[in-house]
Design an enzyme around this catalytic site. Structure first.
Site, PDB file in Angstrom:
ATOM      1  N   PHE A  61       1.079  -1.243   0.047  1.00 56.22           N
ATOM      2  CA  PHE A  61       0.101  -0.016   0.032  1.00 56.22           C
ATOM      3  C   PHE A  61       0.803   1.220  -0.233  1.00 56.22           C
ATOM      4  CE2 PHE A  61       0.803  -0.007   4.671  1.00 56.22           C
ATOM      5  CZ  PHE A  61       0.964   1.125   4.800  1.00 56.22           C
ATOM      6  N   LYS A  77      -1.354  -6.903  -9.480  1.00 59.63           N
ATOM      7  CA  LYS A  77      -2.237  -6.995  -8.450  1.00 59.63           C
ATOM      8  C   LYS A  77      -1.922  -6.152  -7.473  1.00 59.63           C
ATOM      9  CE  LYS A  77      -2.803  -8.346  -4.507  1.00 59.63           C
ATOM     10  NZ  LYS A  77      -3.430  -7.490  -3.786  1.00 59.63           N
ATOM     11  N   GLU A 133      -4.967  -3.984  -2.190  1.00 65.51           N
ATOM     12  CA  GLU A 133      -6.501  -3.784  -2.084  1.00 65.51           C
ATOM     13  C   GLU A 133      -6.729  -2.472  -1.283  1.00 65.51           C
ATOM     14  OE1 GLU A 133      -4.570  -6.120  -0.790  1.00 65.51           O
ATOM     15  OE2 GLU A 133      -5.219  -6.764   1.212  1.00 65.51           O
ATOM     16  N   SER A 189       5.395  -7.066   2.995  1.00 61.14           N
ATOM     17  CA  SER A 189       6.026  -7.179   4.453  1.00 61.14           C
ATOM     18  C   SER A 189       6.975  -8.854   4.457  1.00 61.14           C
ATOM     19  CB  SER A 189       4.954  -7.491   5.482  1.00 61.14           C
ATOM     20  OG  SER A 189       3.967  -8.537   5.259  1.00 61.14           O
ATOM     21  N   CYS A 205       9.402   1.576   3.567  1.00 61.65           N
ATOM     22  CA  CYS A 205      10.696   0.282   3.670  1.00 61.65           C
ATOM     23  C   CYS A 205      11.944   1.031   4.040  1.00 61.65           C
ATOM     24  CB  CYS A 205      10.821  -0.673   2.715  1.00 61.65           C
ATOM     25  SG  CYS A 205      11.294  -0.095   1.111  1.00 61.65           S
ATOM     26  N   GLU A 251       9.075  -4.443  12.669  1.00 60.25           N
ATOM     27  CA  GLU A 251       8.931  -3.236  11.755  1.00 60.25           C
ATOM     28  C   GLU A 251       7.604  -2.523  12.289  1.00 60.25           C
ATOM     29  OE1 GLU A 251       7.855  -4.050   7.915  1.00 60.25           O
ATOM     30  OE2 GLU A 251       8.811  -2.275   7.064  1.00 60.25           O
TER      31      GLU A 251
HETATM   32  P1  NAD Z   1       1.672  -6.841   3.055  1.00 60.34           P
HETATM   33  O1  NAD Z   1       2.432  -7.719   3.102  1.00 60.34           O
HETATM   34  O2  NAD Z   1       0.408  -7.069   3.862  1.00 60.34           O
HETATM   35  O3  NAD Z   1       0.976  -6.794   1.509  1.00 60.34           O
HETATM   36  C1  NAD Z   1       1.728  -6.802   0.281  1.00 60.34           C
HETATM   37  C2  NAD Z   1       0.662  -7.400  -0.751  1.00 60.34           C
HETATM   38  O4  NAD Z   1       0.530  -8.953  -0.502  1.00 60.34           O
HETATM   39  C3  NAD Z   1      -0.552  -6.679  -1.090  1.00 60.34           C
HETATM   40  O5  NAD Z   1      -1.003  -6.826  -2.372  1.00 60.34           O
HETATM   41  C4  NAD Z   1      -1.547  -7.689  -0.282  1.00 60.34           C
HETATM   42  O6  NAD Z   1      -2.773  -8.027  -0.963  1.00 60.34           O
HETATM   43  C5  NAD Z   1      -0.915  -9.125  -0.398  1.00 60.34           C
HETATM   44  N1  NAD Z   1      -0.988 -10.071   0.716  1.00 60.34           N
HETATM   45  C6  NAD Z   1      -1.208  -9.936   1.979  1.00 60.34           C
HETATM   46  N2  NAD Z   1      -1.307 -10.675   2.732  1.00 60.34           N
HETATM   47  C7  NAD Z   1      -1.124 -11.770   2.094  1.00 60.34           C
HETATM   48  C8  NAD Z   1      -1.076 -13.319   2.146  1.00 60.34           C
HETATM   49  N3  NAD Z   1      -1.132 -13.898   3.274  1.00 60.34           N
HETATM   50  N4  NAD Z   1      -1.073 -14.060   1.130  1.00 60.34           N
HETATM   51  C9  NAD Z   1      -0.990 -13.325  -0.118  1.00 60.34           C
HETATM   52  N5  NAD Z   1      -0.702 -12.186  -0.333  1.00 60.34           N
HETATM   53  C10 NAD Z   1      -1.096 -11.188   0.605  1.00 60.34           C
HETATM   54  O7  NAD Z   1       2.169  -5.396   2.989  1.00 60.34           O
HETATM   55  P2  NAD Z   1       1.687  -3.719   3.134  1.00 60.34           P
HETATM   56  O8  NAD Z   1       0.949  -3.707   4.625  1.00 60.34           O
HETATM   57  O9  NAD Z   1       0.893  -3.598   1.976  1.00 60.34           O
HETATM   58  O10 NAD Z   1       2.947  -2.930   2.846  1.00 60.34           O
HETATM   59  C11 NAD Z   1       3.952  -2.763   3.862  1.00 60.34           C
HETATM   60  C12 NAD Z   1       5.196  -3.596   3.944  1.00 60.34           C
HETATM   61  O11 NAD Z   1       5.636  -3.577   2.642  1.00 60.34           O
HETATM   62  C13 NAD Z   1       6.145  -3.057   4.958  1.00 60.34           C
HETATM   63  O12 NAD Z   1       6.492  -4.271   5.667  1.00 60.34           O
HETATM   64  C14 NAD Z   1       7.116  -2.674   4.044  1.00 60.34           C
HETATM   65  O13 NAD Z   1       8.460  -2.579   4.709  1.00 60.34           O
HETATM   66  C15 NAD Z   1       7.339  -3.259   2.763  1.00 60.34           C
HETATM   67  N6  NAD Z   1       7.814  -2.581   1.678  1.00 60.34           N
HETATM   68  C16 NAD Z   1       8.993  -3.014   1.338  1.00 60.34           C
HETATM   69  C17 NAD Z   1       9.621  -2.661   0.096  1.00 60.34           C
HETATM   70  C18 NAD Z   1      10.945  -2.990  -0.437  1.00 60.34           C
HETATM   71  O14 NAD Z   1      11.194  -2.697  -1.219  1.00 60.34           O
HETATM   72  N7  NAD Z   1      11.828  -3.949   0.396  1.00 60.34           N
HETATM   73  C19 NAD Z   1       8.910  -1.579  -0.513  1.00 60.34           C
HETATM   74  C20 NAD Z   1       7.566  -0.895   0.075  1.00 60.34           C
HETATM   75  C21 NAD Z   1       7.186  -1.631   1.040  1.00 60.34           C
END
Ligand code: NAD
Length: 496
Positions: free
Chosen positions: A152, A176, A179, A229, A284, A386
């Protein structure tokens, strides 16, 4: 800005099609209002998007790279023409300030600029006479259908880390988006259609876990790019590779910013404030831990605390802009507040307290003021997990060696920075710190499009990172041809 409820159709084979699934609300975090419903999607939606991408692949692969680049050139110009519209959409669904949204969109546009060079980037290698009369060449070909799953926190930039390079290389793509922020990705995709991208080359399927699982295991999908994450990143890597896909999977982080006793007070304060509280800490690359080394606790820290207390929080969806916007959801705000409470229980001291901040002009927004937890120790929950919110941990170390050792104890490995006037200290830090992106007097050392976005350890699972030449390598496979010719042609007559 008006509050009309938006719809989120999938974009499949060039058509905008409604999903038959239930939805989840998309909020304007500044006001707490629901602005859209995002479908949670089904395996059938995922399959339809993959099939459309698969059908579009043969022709797109044959499209000369220079023609692909021209479409991306028009896309870039359309992004410029529609820049403020995209920025406002981004701010409305995410909550970051307009300045931060401009940065988000610009960083994404730089990836398009990089991808415009695809005819040069795809150039192969050749050696004449690898053996007598035998030549050898290596060229790069696309993989097929590639998938992007995004978080997000950067609704524009993170999807753009992926598909401009993927499609420039001749692949087709299924995105994708998160959401929580589906609208910006859709707005940008519409421009790519206007730029002349053939139907089916880029597809969007909305959803959550069911859709992700269907994409991860689909036999026609060749590669997965994921950002999110760490637990999910690891899951995506494990399941994707088990099903024979190429996977690049970026996870979460905890980034250390070292403040040396000789650091310039004004510049380092500004750097840490930006690193810790920019985008409300939802980055991140957020510098979420300041390590004050020796006398820096007397020189820099008091100024940093004062500057933090002055940060103005407020709604970002109007003309007057605050210093910092809301966090993404009410639940996330509550979770961050809970982590602060756990930190205090485990012995940290609060030097700036953003909990319960009152924003009278937007009482239902998801606000949390900038917070500093001082005297954090390595074993504390707040030091390990985090937080992904406007919370800066402060840890105290005696010298540079101890500070580097502390940073290297982290399970993550995205970024680390040092503020110092000493070239020797900076060099030592750069050499020894155990992470993939290093800042010297830079608070957020996020790589730009021409370099890999270079997480290490639990911040990245895979071999080839996003962006830059590694991005091109990820989205292509090499073909090596060894050739020998025995005669000049039929009867060799024309030669004689
Ligand atoms: P998230 O892991 O909750 O979701 C990321 C994506 O995975 C979304 O599209 C979500 O729909 C999907 N998802 C969520 N749960 C899932 C599951 N159980 N199975 C399959 N898909 C699933 O992350 P978020 O809260 O949207 O974003 C924040 C996180 O992203 C933080 O941890 C941040 O550090 C990380 N991030 C990392 C980078 C990087 O380059 N390292 C860059 C931006 C954000």
């Amino acid at each position: 800005m008006t509050n009309t409820l938006e719809t989120c159709p999938n974009f499949i084979g060039g058509e905008w099609l409604d999903s038959n699934s239930s939805g989840t609300p998309v909020y304007n975090p500044s006001t707490g209002e629901v602005i859209a419903q995002c479908p949670l999607g089904t395996a059938a939606d995922a399959n339809a998007a993959v099939q459309a991408a698969h059908a579009a692949f043969p022709d797109w692969m044959e499209t000369p790279p220079v023609e692909r680049a021209r479409i991306l050139g028009r896309f870039k110009m359309l992004m410029e023409d529609n820049f403020e519209d995209i920025v406002h959409c981004n701010t409305r669904e995410h909550g970051k300030t307009l300045v931060e949204s401009r940065g988000d969109v610009k960083r994404g546009m730089e990836v398009i600029e990089f991808a415009l060079g695809v005819p040069s980037l795809l150039m192969g290698e050749v050696i004449e006479n690898i053996a007598r009369g035998i030549d050898c060449e290596a060229i790069r070909q696309p993989l097929g259908v590639c998938v992007g799953i995004t978080p997000f926190n950067f609704p524009a930039m993170v999807p753009l880390w992926m598909y401009p390079i993927a499609i420039a290389c001749g692949n087709t793509f299924v995105l994708k988006p998160s959401e929580k922020v589906p609208l910006t990705a859709m707005k940008i995709a519409k421009l790519l259609g206007k730029a002349g991208l053939p139907k089916g080359v880029l597809n969007i399927v909305h959803g959550g876990r069911d859709v992700v699982d269907a994409l991860l295991t689909h036999p026609k999908v060749k590669a997965i790019s994921f950002v999110g994450s760490t637990p999910i990143a690891k899951h995506i890597y494990e399941i994707g590779t088990k099903h024979g896909k190429r996977v690049q999977s970026n996870g979460g982080a905890k980034n250390y910013v070292l403040l040396m006793p000789d650091a310039d007070v004004e510049n380092s304060t500004r750097g840490v404030i930006e690193a810790a509280f920019g985008c409300a800490g939802e980055r991140c690359m957020a510098g979420s831990t300041a390590v004050v080394v020796g006398a820096a606790e007397k020189t820099v820290l008091p100024t940093l605390i004062e500057a933090t207390k002055r940060i103005k929080v407020g709604p970002t969806d109007r003309e007057t802009q605050p210093d910092m916007g809301p966090v993404i959801t009410r639940q996330h705000r509550d979770r961050v507040e809970e982590l602060i409470a756990v930190g205090l229980k485990e012995g940290a001291k609060i030097s700036a307290d953003g909990r319960g901040v009152k924003v009278s002009e937007a009482p239902n927004g998801f606000f949390l003021g900038a917070t500093i937890l001082d005297h954090v120790e390595s074993g504390m929950t707040i030091a390990r997990e985090e937080v992904f919110g406007p919370v800066l941990n402060v840890m105290h170390m005696e010298d540079l060696d101890a500070a580097i050792e502390l940073a290297n104890g982290s399970a993550y490995g995205n970024g680390a920075s040092i503020f110092t006037r000493s070239g020797k200290a900076a060099r030592e830090f750069k050499h020894r710190v155990n992470c993939g992106m290093v800042g010297i007097n830079i608070g957020v050392p996020a790589s730009m499009a021409w370099f890999p976005f270079n997480g290490w350890n639990d911040s990245f699972f895979g071999d080839l990172h996003m962006q830059g030449k590694e991005g091109v390598q990820f989205f292509t496979q090499q073909k090596v041809t060894t050739s020998r010719w025995f005669s000049y042609g039929e009867g060799d007559i024309w030669y004689r």
